[in-house]
Write a protein that holds these residues in place. Sequence first.
Motif, mmCIF file in Angstrom:
data_model
loop_
_atom_site.group_PDB
_atom_site.id
_atom_site.type_symbol
_atom_site.label_atom_id
_atom_site.label_comp_id
_atom_site.label_asym_id
_atom_site.label_seq_id
_atom_site.Cartn_x
_atom_site.Cartn_y
_atom_site.Cartn_z
ATOM 1 N N LEU A 95 0.830 -1.209 0.000
ATOM 2 C CA LEU A 95 0.000 0.000 0.000
ATOM 3 C C LEU A 95 0.864 1.258 0.000
ATOM 4 C CD1 LEU A 95 -2.829 1.156 0.023
ATOM 5 C CD2 LEU A 95 -2.810 1.007 2.514
ATOM 6 N N THR A 96 1.938 1.253 0.757
ATOM 7 C CA THR A 96 2.849 2.391 0.788
ATOM 8 C C THR A 96 3.513 2.587 -0.571
ATOM 9 O OG1 THR A 96 3.270 2.056 3.146
ATOM 10 C CG2 THR A 96 4.867 3.380 1.931
ATOM 11 N N VAL A 97 3.964 1.502 -1.175
ATOM 12 C CA VAL A 97 4.582 1.595 -2.503
ATOM 13 C C VAL A 97 3.573 2.139 -3.506
ATOM 14 C CG1 VAL A 97 5.646 0.303 -4.393
ATOM 15 C CG2 VAL A 97 6.267 -0.214 -2.016
ATOM 16 N N TYR A 98 2.334 1.673 -3.425
ATOM 17 C CA TYR A 98 1.291 2.164 -4.329
ATOM 18 C C TYR A 98 1.067 3.662 -4.123
ATOM 19 C CZ TYR A 98 -3.055 2.490 -6.900
ATOM 20 O OH TYR A 98 -4.026 2.861 -7.794
ATOM 21 N N GLU A 99 1.064 4.125 -2.878
ATOM 22 C CA GLU A 99 0.892 5.546 -2.606
ATOM 23 C C GLU A 99 2.068 6.352 -3.169
ATOM 24 O OE1 GLU A 99 0.329 8.736 1.034
ATOM 25 O OE2 GLU A 99 0.314 6.603 1.507
ATOM 26 N N ILE A 100 3.268 5.835 -3.015
ATOM 27 C CA ILE A 100 4.452 6.506 -3.561
ATOM 28 C C ILE A 100 4.327 6.628 -5.078
ATOM 29 C CG2 ILE A 100 6.929 6.214 -3.979
ATOM 30 C CD1 ILE A 100 7.052 4.962 -1.106
ATOM 31 N N VAL A 101 3.965 5.536 -5.724
ATOM 32 C CA VAL A 101 3.833 5.536 -7.190
ATOM 33 C C VAL A 101 2.718 6.481 -7.636
ATOM 34 C CG1 VAL A 101 3.228 4.106 -9.190
ATOM 35 C CG2 VAL A 101 4.898 3.289 -7.510
ATOM 36 N N THR A 102 1.622 6.510 -6.915
ATOM 37 C CA THR A 102 0.517 7.412 -7.261
ATOM 38 C C THR A 102 0.984 8.867 -7.197
ATOM 39 O OG1 THR A 102 -1.130 5.824 -6.497
ATOM 40 C CG2 THR A 102 -1.822 8.132 -6.642
ATOM 41 N N ARG A 103 1.733 9.217 -6.167
ATOM 42 C CA ARG A 103 2.255 10.589 -6.062
ATOM 43 C C ARG A 103 3.227 10.896 -7.181
ATOM 44 N NH1 ARG A 103 1.975 13.600 -0.863
ATOM 45 N NH2 ARG A 103 0.577 12.404 0.457
ATOM 46 N N ILE A 104 4.068 9.939 -7.522
ATOM 47 C CA ILE A 104 5.001 10.136 -8.633
ATOM 48 C C ILE A 104 4.220 10.395 -9.914
ATOM 49 C CG2 ILE A 104 6.689 8.986 -10.124
ATOM 50 C CD1 ILE A 104 7.696 7.534 -7.555
ATOM 51 N N GLN A 105 3.213 9.586 -10.165
ATOM 52 C CA GLN A 105 2.405 9.756 -11.373
ATOM 53 C C GLN A 105 1.730 11.126 -11.404
ATOM 54 O OE1 GLN A 105 0.997 5.437 -12.798
ATOM 55 N NE2 GLN A 105 0.128 6.002 -10.835
ATOM 56 N N ASP A 106 1.220 11.561 -10.257
ATOM 57 C CA ASP A 106 0.559 12.871 -10.186
ATOM 58 C C ASP A 106 1.543 14.021 -10.363
ATOM 59 O OD1 ASP A 106 -1.827 11.564 -9.721
ATOM 60 O OD2 ASP A 106 -1.858 12.001 -7.560
ATOM 61 N N ASP A 107 2.692 13.925 -9.708
ATOM 62 C CA ASP A 107 3.660 15.024 -9.713
ATOM 63 C C ASP A 107 4.488 15.098 -10.987
ATOM 64 O OD1 ASP A 107 2.704 15.521 -7.184
ATOM 65 O OD2 ASP A 107 4.560 14.970 -6.134
ATOM 66 N N ALA A 112 3.635 13.377 -14.070
ATOM 67 C CA ALA A 112 2.865 13.073 -15.279
ATOM 68 C C ALA A 112 3.448 11.893 -16.063
ATOM 69 C CB ALA A 112 2.745 14.309 -16.172
ATOM 70 N N VAL A 113 3.817 10.845 -15.323
ATOM 71 C CA VAL A 113 4.241 9.590 -15.949
ATOM 72 C C VAL A 113 3.248 8.516 -15.540
ATOM 73 C CG1 VAL A 113 6.690 10.203 -15.964
ATOM 74 C CG2 VAL A 113 5.754 8.934 -14.030
ATOM 75 N N THR A 114 3.279 7.406 -16.247
ATOM 76 C CA THR A 114 2.407 6.288 -15.931
ATOM 77 C C THR A 114 3.254 5.078 -15.586
ATOM 78 O OG1 THR A 114 0.734 7.124 -17.439
ATOM 79 C CG2 THR A 114 0.570 4.817 -16.824
ATOM 80 N N VAL A 115 2.904 4.445 -14.485
ATOM 81 C CA VAL A 115 3.549 3.198 -14.092
ATOM 82 C C VAL A 115 2.443 2.144 -14.057
ATOM 83 C CG1 VAL A 115 4.915 2.000 -12.358
ATOM 84 C CG2 VAL A 115 5.209 4.478 -12.668
ATOM 85 N N PRO A 116 2.329 1.346 -15.117
ATOM 86 C CA PRO A 116 1.279 0.323 -15.152
ATOM 87 C C PRO A 116 1.445 -0.673 -14.007
ATOM 88 C CG PRO A 116 2.335 0.573 -17.299
ATOM 89 C CD PRO A 116 3.149 1.349 -16.318
ATOM 90 N N ASP A 117 0.327 -1.185 -13.510
ATOM 91 C CA ASP A 117 0.349 -2.122 -12.386
ATOM 92 C C ASP A 117 1.251 -3.320 -12.660
ATOM 93 O OD1 ASP A 117 -1.334 -0.529 -10.898
ATOM 94 O OD2 ASP A 117 -3.142 -1.658 -11.419
ATOM 95 N N GLU A 118 1.195 -3.852 -13.880
ATOM 96 C CA GLU A 118 2.021 -5.018 -14.188
ATOM 97 C C GLU A 118 3.506 -4.656 -14.174
ATOM 98 O OE1 GLU A 118 0.422 -3.179 -17.925
ATOM 99 O OE2 GLU A 118 -0.527 -4.033 -16.175
ATOM 100 N N GLN A 119 3.828 -3.420 -14.513
ATOM 101 C CA GLN A 119 5.217 -2.965 -14.443
ATOM 102 C C GLN A 119 5.639 -2.760 -12.996
ATOM 103 O OE1 GLN A 119 7.292 -2.544 -17.185
ATOM 104 N NE2 GLN A 119 8.912 -2.301 -15.677
ATOM 105 N N LEU A 120 4.730 -2.257 -12.189
ATOM 106 C CA LEU A 120 5.022 -1.994 -10.777
ATOM 107 C C LEU A 120 5.450 -3.266 -10.052
ATOM 108 C CD1 LEU A 120 5.129 -0.050 -8.421
ATOM 109 C CD2 LEU A 120 2.677 -0.402 -8.108
ATOM 110 N N ASP A 121 4.877 -4.400 -10.415
ATOM 111 C CA ASP A 121 5.240 -5.667 -9.785
ATOM 112 C C ASP A 121 6.721 -6.006 -9.985
ATOM 113 O OD1 ASP A 121 2.655 -6.014 -8.900
ATOM 114 O OD2 ASP A 121 2.072 -7.288 -10.583
ATOM 115 N N GLU A 122 7.319 -5.474 -11.048
ATOM 116 C CA GLU A 122 8.726 -5.740 -11.346
ATOM 117 C C GLU A 122 9.656 -4.699 -10.730
ATOM 118 O OE1 GLU A 122 9.177 -6.191 -15.566
ATOM 119 O OE2 GLU A 122 7.387 -7.453 -15.687
#
Length: 84
Positions: free
Chosen positions: A42-54, A56-66
């Motif tokens: 959940l923390t990693v997901y929150e970090i990635v969400t903030r990165i995407q918002d700040d 303007a990049v996309t980190v697909p869920d399947e990529q995030l697993d790697e």
Amino acid sequence: MATFTITEFQGIVNACFDGTTAEEIKDSTLHTEFTDLGFDSLTVYEIVTRIQDDYAVTVPDEQLDELTTPAALIQYVQGQLTAV
């Protein structure tokens, strides 16, 4: 062109922990798994969400697993920013 380095990553991590103590990401911990740093999914997901918002990049869920370490995530985001 925007850059995404360990400094920007640490700023996002600090924002996610809202002033409470977070693991400091340093050169020596860049290649440590998020779980070993005490970050749950959940923390990693929150970090990635903030990165995407700040940034303007996309980190697909399947990529995030790697992307299991700060180094891998930083490299991926920087690659996305460079590609734009």
